[in-house]
Scaffold this motif. Structure first.
Motif, PDB file in Angstrom:
ATOM      1  N   VAL A  60       2.862  11.269  -4.329  1.00 43.80           N
ATOM      2  CA  VAL A  60       2.088  10.078  -4.679  1.00 43.80           C
ATOM      3  C   VAL A  60       2.850   8.891  -4.110  1.00 43.80           C
ATOM      4  CG1 VAL A  60       1.140   8.670  -6.539  1.00 43.80           C
ATOM      5  CG2 VAL A  60       1.220  11.162  -6.773  1.00 43.80           C
ATOM      6  N   GLU A  61       2.230   8.139  -3.224  1.00 43.60           N
ATOM      7  CA  GLU A  61       2.954   7.099  -2.501  1.00 43.60           C
ATOM      8  C   GLU A  61       2.322   5.723  -2.676  1.00 43.60           C
ATOM      9  OE1 GLU A  61       5.755   5.587  -1.395  1.00 43.60           O
ATOM     10  OE2 GLU A  61       6.038   7.650  -0.665  1.00 43.60           O
ATOM     11  N   PHE A  62       3.013   4.876  -3.457  1.00 37.74           N
ATOM     12  CA  PHE A  62       2.635   3.476  -3.592  1.00 37.74           C
ATOM     13  C   PHE A  62       3.749   2.568  -3.090  1.00 37.74           C
ATOM     14  CE2 PHE A  62       0.209   5.415  -7.214  1.00 37.74           C
ATOM     15  CZ  PHE A  62      -1.040   5.280  -6.640  1.00 37.74           C
ATOM     16  N   GLY A  63       4.704   3.166  -2.366  1.00 40.17           N
ATOM     17  CA  GLY A  63       5.835   2.409  -1.863  1.00 40.17           C
ATOM     18  C   GLY A  63       5.650   1.991  -0.418  1.00 40.17           C
ATOM     19  N   ASN A  64       6.738   1.560   0.207  1.00 37.60           N
ATOM     20  CA  ASN A  64       6.718   1.079   1.580  1.00 37.60           C
ATOM     21  C   ASN A  64       6.199   2.140   2.538  1.00 37.60           C
ATOM     22  OD1 ASN A  64       8.205   0.552   4.369  1.00 37.60           O
ATOM     23  ND2 ASN A  64       8.077  -1.403   3.266  1.00 37.60           N
ATOM     24  N   VAL A  65       5.548   1.693   3.582  1.00 33.52           N
ATOM     25  CA  VAL A  65       4.921   2.616   4.524  1.00 33.52           C
ATOM     26  C   VAL A  65       5.936   3.571   5.150  1.00 33.52           C
ATOM     27  CG1 VAL A  65       5.162   1.064   6.508  1.00 33.52           C
ATOM     28  CG2 VAL A  65       3.276   2.728   6.430  1.00 33.52           C
ATOM     29  N   ALA A  66       7.185   3.167   5.238  1.00 30.86           N
ATOM     30  CA  ALA A  66       8.217   4.046   5.798  1.00 30.86           C
ATOM     31  C   ALA A  66       8.387   5.309   4.966  1.00 30.86           C
ATOM     32  CB  ALA A  66       9.548   3.290   5.885  1.00 30.86           C
ATOM     33  N   SER A  67       8.047   5.225   3.672  1.00 29.52           N
ATOM     34  CA  SER A  67       8.174   6.395   2.799  1.00 29.52           C
ATOM     35  C   SER A  67       7.221   7.507   3.210  1.00 29.52           C
ATOM     36  CB  SER A  67       7.902   5.997   1.344  1.00 29.52           C
ATOM     37  OG  SER A  67       8.818   5.015   0.906  1.00 29.52           O
ATOM     38  N   SER A  68       6.114   7.150   3.842  1.00 27.60           N
ATOM     39  CA  SER A  68       5.149   8.165   4.268  1.00 27.60           C
ATOM     40  C   SER A  68       5.762   9.132   5.269  1.00 27.60           C
ATOM     41  CB  SER A  68       3.915   7.499   4.885  1.00 27.60           C
ATOM     42  OG  SER A  68       3.173   6.806   3.913  1.00 27.60           O
ATOM     43  N   TYR A  69       6.591   8.606   6.160  1.00 30.10           N
ATOM     44  CA  TYR A  69       7.211   9.473   7.162  1.00 30.10           C
ATOM     45  C   TYR A  69       8.197  10.437   6.496  1.00 30.10           C
ATOM     46  CZ  TYR A  69       5.194   5.741   9.929  1.00 30.10           C
ATOM     47  OH  TYR A  69       4.327   4.827  10.460  1.00 30.10           O
TER      48      TYR A  69
END
Length: 326
Positions: free
Chosen positions: A203-212
């Motif tokens: 579940v990702e609501f953080g900075n876009v870098a976290s997606s990688y």
């Protein structure tokens, strides 16, 4: 019995030979299974022709695959499905609109009758997610008004209550500083006792870098046989701009994943959370003005923070129970 491995093999064979219609026919044939409704928390889904929709129990399901978005080479391993879950007259007052993106047939796998319960569970949790509103959250950036900590805690408590393992190791290495995922759950064949599918969620609501970093964890777990399929839950672009600057979002994610096709081989279902205004939960007016409690960033406030979110979840179940009784 129609095996999953045979289903995937057939799709690959047809895809390599081209022909959108043949692929679509296979997908529709496999996905025509109508699950038995056990209670109102279960959903019924149907495949529909382009730009048509039919109503199942509690929700309206719309499958739209734009002809303009269909790859010229017939490759449908990355298809975007738009699903609009509208309010049912007897449903809860807060229902999130969700959209999905199927990478490497992740959604088609989950819609197979062996795994449809897992698919329905994922969508149920996402559609029940609130948008906690707090006007004036940031003095410097007035447009920031959504408290993502509440949304994170909602998913944590909800998935945990449904039997998902929280913060599982993403690698065989179990040292203290090893990579961890958000959630994982294995589904077992009731007749044989064999694990038939393991799903891992971020579940990702953080900075876009976290997606990688999430893609890396997905692939690492898949390579080490810790998961069979992964799910990434992110906000829409518009919702992300109300959370913080530079937050990961659905639109950016589905643009980028296909470019990593040679390196990311795990099937991934991306679920985007879209707020149409009906899911707003004004926590500042309805719960408390204490922003520290709502964020739950410290040990002192975390207990009250979790109590607030759990109360929201309990209210969902009470609402559904009362509707069944009526």
């Amino acid at each position: 019995m129609f095996s999953l491995s045979y289903f995937l093999l057939d799709l690959d064979q047809v895809r390599s030979g081209g022909g959108w219609k043949k692929i679509n026919d296979i997908i529709e044939k496999i996905s025509s299974y109508k699950p038995k409704i056990k209670d109102e928390r279960d959903l019924t889904f149907f495949y529909c022709d382009d730009h048509k929709s039919i109503t199942g129990k509690n929700v309206e399901y719309e499958r739209v695959v734009s002809r303009r978005s269909r790859p010229k080479n017939g490759d449908t391993s990355s298809m975007m499905n738009r699903k609009t879950f509208k309010k049912s007259p007897k449903g809860p007052s807060l229902i999130m609109e969700i959209r999905t993106y199927s990478y490497r047939f992740a959604e088609e796998i989950l819609q197979h009758h062996h795994f449809i319960d897992a698919y329905n569970e994922l969508l149920m949790v996402c559609r029940d997610c609130p948008v906690p509103l707090y006007k004036g959250k940031s003095q410097n950036q007035q447009k920031l008004e959504v408290i993502q900590q509440i949304m994170n805690t909602y998913f944590f408590l909800r998935f945990k209550s449904l039997g998902w393992e929280t913060e599982p190791f993403a690698t065989p290495d179990t040292s203290v500083d090893s990579l961890r995922s958000d959630f994982r759950k294995s589904y077992v064949n009731s007749e044989t006792g064999e694990i038939v599918l393991t799903i891992q969620i971020e579940v990702e609501f953080g900075n876009v870098a976290s997606s990688y970093r999430n893609y890396f964890k997905f692939q690492l777990s898949f390579a080490n046989a810790l998961t069979d399929l992964c799910v990434l839950i992110v906000p829409s672009y518009v919702l992300s701009t109300r959370i913080d600057s530079g937050v990961s979002n659905f639109e950016k994610t589905i643009r980028e994943i296909p470019s990593a096709k040679l390196s990311v081989t795990v099937p991934i279902l991306v679920i985007g959370l879209y707020d149409d205004g009906s899911t707003l939960w004004n926590v500042k007016e309805e719960v408390t003005e204490d922003l520290k409690v709502l964020k739950g960033d410290s040990r002192k406030t975390y207990g009250n923070h979790c109590t607030i979110v759990q109360s929201y979840i309990d209210a969902l179940y009470r609402s559904r129970q009362s509707h069944r009784l009526n």
